[in-house]
Design a protein around this motif. Structure first.
Motif, short mmCIF file in Angstrom:
data_model
loop_
_atom_site.label_atom_id
_atom_site.label_comp_id
_atom_site.label_asym_id
_atom_site.label_seq_id
_atom_site.Cartn_x
_atom_site.Cartn_y
_atom_site.Cartn_z
N GLY A 1 -30.12 -31.68 -59.97
CA GLY A 1 -29.10 -30.64 -59.85
C GLY A 1 -28.20 -30.56 -61.07
O GLY A 1 -27.52 -29.56 -61.29
N HIS A 2 -28.23 -31.63 -61.87
CA HIS A 2 -27.38 -31.64 -63.06
C HIS A 2 -28.20 -31.53 -64.33
O HIS A 2 -27.83 -32.04 -65.38
CB HIS A 2 -26.46 -32.86 -63.05
CG HIS A 2 -25.50 -32.81 -61.90
ND1 HIS A 2 -24.44 -31.94 -61.86
CD2 HIS A 2 -25.51 -33.46 -60.71
CE1 HIS A 2 -23.82 -32.06 -60.69
NE2 HIS A 2 -24.45 -32.98 -59.98
N MET A 3 -29.34 -30.83 -64.23
CA MET A 3 -30.07 -30.48 -65.44
C MET A 3 -29.41 -29.23 -66.01
O MET A 3 -29.22 -28.24 -65.32
CB MET A 3 -31.53 -30.18 -65.10
CG MET A 3 -32.33 -31.45 -64.84
SD MET A 3 -33.95 -31.06 -64.18
CE MET A 3 -34.74 -30.45 -65.65
N GLN B 1 -18.39 -25.40 -67.23
CA GLN B 1 -18.27 -26.85 -67.08
C GLN B 1 -18.48 -27.24 -65.61
O GLN B 1 -17.85 -26.68 -64.72
CB GLN B 1 -16.86 -27.27 -67.51
CG GLN B 1 -16.56 -28.73 -67.35
CD GLN B 1 -16.65 -29.47 -68.67
OE1 GLN B 1 -16.12 -29.01 -69.68
NE2 GLN B 1 -17.32 -30.59 -68.66
N CYS B 2 -19.37 -28.19 -65.40
CA CYS B 2 -19.64 -28.69 -64.04
C CYS B 2 -18.73 -29.88 -63.76
O CYS B 2 -18.25 -30.53 -64.70
CB CYS B 2 -21.11 -29.10 -63.98
SG CYS B 2 -21.65 -29.81 -62.42
N ALA B 3 -18.50 -30.17 -62.49
CA ALA B 3 -17.64 -31.30 -62.13
C ALA B 3 -18.22 -32.63 -62.64
O ALA B 3 -17.50 -33.62 -62.78
CB ALA B 3 -17.47 -31.36 -60.62
N CYS B 4 -19.52 -32.66 -62.93
CA CYS B 4 -20.16 -33.90 -63.40
C CYS B 4 -19.80 -34.20 -64.85
O CYS B 4 -20.06 -35.28 -65.34
CB CYS B 4 -21.67 -33.80 -63.24
SG CYS B 4 -22.48 -32.77 -64.48
N GLY B 5 -19.23 -33.21 -65.56
CA GLY B 5 -18.87 -33.42 -66.96
C GLY B 5 -19.76 -32.66 -67.93
O GLY B 5 -19.39 -32.44 -69.08
N GLY C 1 -23.21 -26.03 -67.80
CA GLY C 1 -24.35 -25.17 -67.46
C GLY C 1 -25.41 -25.81 -66.58
O GLY C 1 -26.58 -25.46 -66.67
N CYS C 2 -25.01 -26.77 -65.72
CA CYS C 2 -25.98 -27.39 -64.80
C CYS C 2 -26.51 -26.31 -63.84
O CYS C 2 -25.78 -25.37 -63.50
CB CYS C 2 -25.32 -28.47 -63.96
SG CYS C 2 -24.63 -29.82 -64.91
N ILE C 3 -27.73 -26.47 -63.35
CA ILE C 3 -28.29 -25.52 -62.39
C ILE C 3 -27.35 -25.37 -61.18
O ILE C 3 -27.22 -24.30 -60.59
CB ILE C 3 -29.73 -25.92 -61.97
CG1 ILE C 3 -30.33 -24.91 -60.97
CG2 ILE C 3 -29.81 -27.30 -61.39
CD1 ILE C 3 -30.54 -23.51 -61.48
#
Ligand code: ZN
Length: 330
Positions: free
Chosen positions: A156-158, A166-170, A173-175
């Motif tokens: 999910g974080h590709m 920006q995704c919460a993971c850092g 553009g994550c899927i």
């Protein structure tokens, strides 16, 4: 055991993957590690005290976070701040004298589908949980794939757009930023402002800020053009992403679960059509995309599957031999 940020759910699961009995406790996550553990043991004891639980042979646990499955250690989980580098499997094993295994929740959901669900009969499976976020898991050669420690399967974080939000993971553009429930809800809130006649706005009682992915799903079923457009856009992103995954792994089957998995089911054929240009593998259009069998209980059932040989950590030997090589190098 399926542990989340709000609940500790325990269940008695039989060898056919059926949940016979469940017990839930509220998860205490803001106090000490031991208090959090008490939520878990209370739920376990409520199940073990049932007459049918006499034949229990093992305990499997899943959490939404980073784990070292080999050592049974919960490294960190955003929704479980009570535990950091916490030997959860060992604590449970010592208490109940039953073999205990720990893994990530999307990984075990993949295992549940492979062992008892939509993926029965396939040796290699890629599982996607489309929910608030996007979780994934891999079953390769009939076994759950853990990677080096248990952190594999974070598909999910590709990143699919390096200039993306920006995704919460850092990462950017994550899927998950394009095709998850929260992404679909956010897109709807953004677009309804320019589409005052959409059914989405009606279902949200006229408040754009109240639009969610569930509302988009209901509006799409009612034939709303904007809702269908939003879901088709998410399906386009999923096609790009799955194209990469197919080219990397060539799985025998893709299984889609999670709260949104069913909703996206009407787009599976569309996605398969798009794979013609988003993947290069000759089997890109032959790989079945199936709806998951398990819904809300996927992680609970998958945790139980951890106790089967197919759920065992299979990098153990390579890890040990690496250690031996390290010793020799010294
Ligand atoms: Zn991310």
């Amino acid at each position: 055991m399926d542990i989340g940020g709000t609940k500790a759910a325990a269940g008695l699961v039989n060898a056919a993957g059926e949940v016979l009995f469940t017990a839930r406790r509220r998860m205490v996550v803001r106090k000490t590690a031991e208090e959090a553990l008490r939520s878990v043991t209370e739920a376990i004891e409520a199940v073990l005290s049932n007459r049918r639980a006499r034949a229990v042979t093992g305990i499997g646990i899943s959490v939404p976070g980073w784990v070292d499955s080999q050592r049974g250690v919960l490294l960190s989980a955003t929704n479980l701040p009570c535990w950091r580098n916490y030997p959860l499997a060992e604590k449970i094993q010592q208490r109940y004298k039953l073999p205990t295994r720990l893994a990530n929740d999307a990984n075990v959901a993949a295992l549940a589908e492979a062992v008892w669900g939509a993926g029965v009969g396939y040796k290699n499976l890629f599982y996607v949980s489309l929910g608030t976020g996007i979780g994934t898991g891999l079953v390769l050669q009939d076994r759950l794939y853990y990677g080096r420690t248990g952190a594999a399967g974070e598909g999910g974080h590709m990143t699919i757009d390096l200039n993306g939000p920006q995704c919460a993971c850092g990462k950017r553009g994550c899927i998950e930023m394009y095709a998850s429930g929260s992404a679909i809800g956010a897109r709807a809130r953004q677009l309804v402002a320019h589409n005052p006649r959409t059914r989405i706005l009606e279902l949200a009682e006229g408040k754009a800020a109240a639009a969610t992915s569930e509302i988009v799903g209901r509006a799409a079923l009612d034939g709303d053009a904007l809702a269908n457009e939003i879901l088709r856009e998410a399906a386009d992103y999923l096609s790009i992403w799955l194209g990469n995954i197919i080219d990397l792994l060539e799985p025998e089957v893709i299984v889609m679960g999670g709260g949104l998995g069913e909703l996206m089911g009407s787009f599976f054929n569309y996605i398969r059509g798009r794979l013609e240009t988003s993947a290069v593998s000759p089997s890109r259009q032959q790989i079945p995309i199936l709806s998951a069998l398990y819904g809300a209980e996927s992680s609970l059932v998958g945790s139980a599957a951890l106790c089967l040989p197919r759920g065992q950590v299979w990098m153990e030997r390579s890890h040990k031999s690496a250690k031996r090589r390290d010793l020799r190098a010294r």
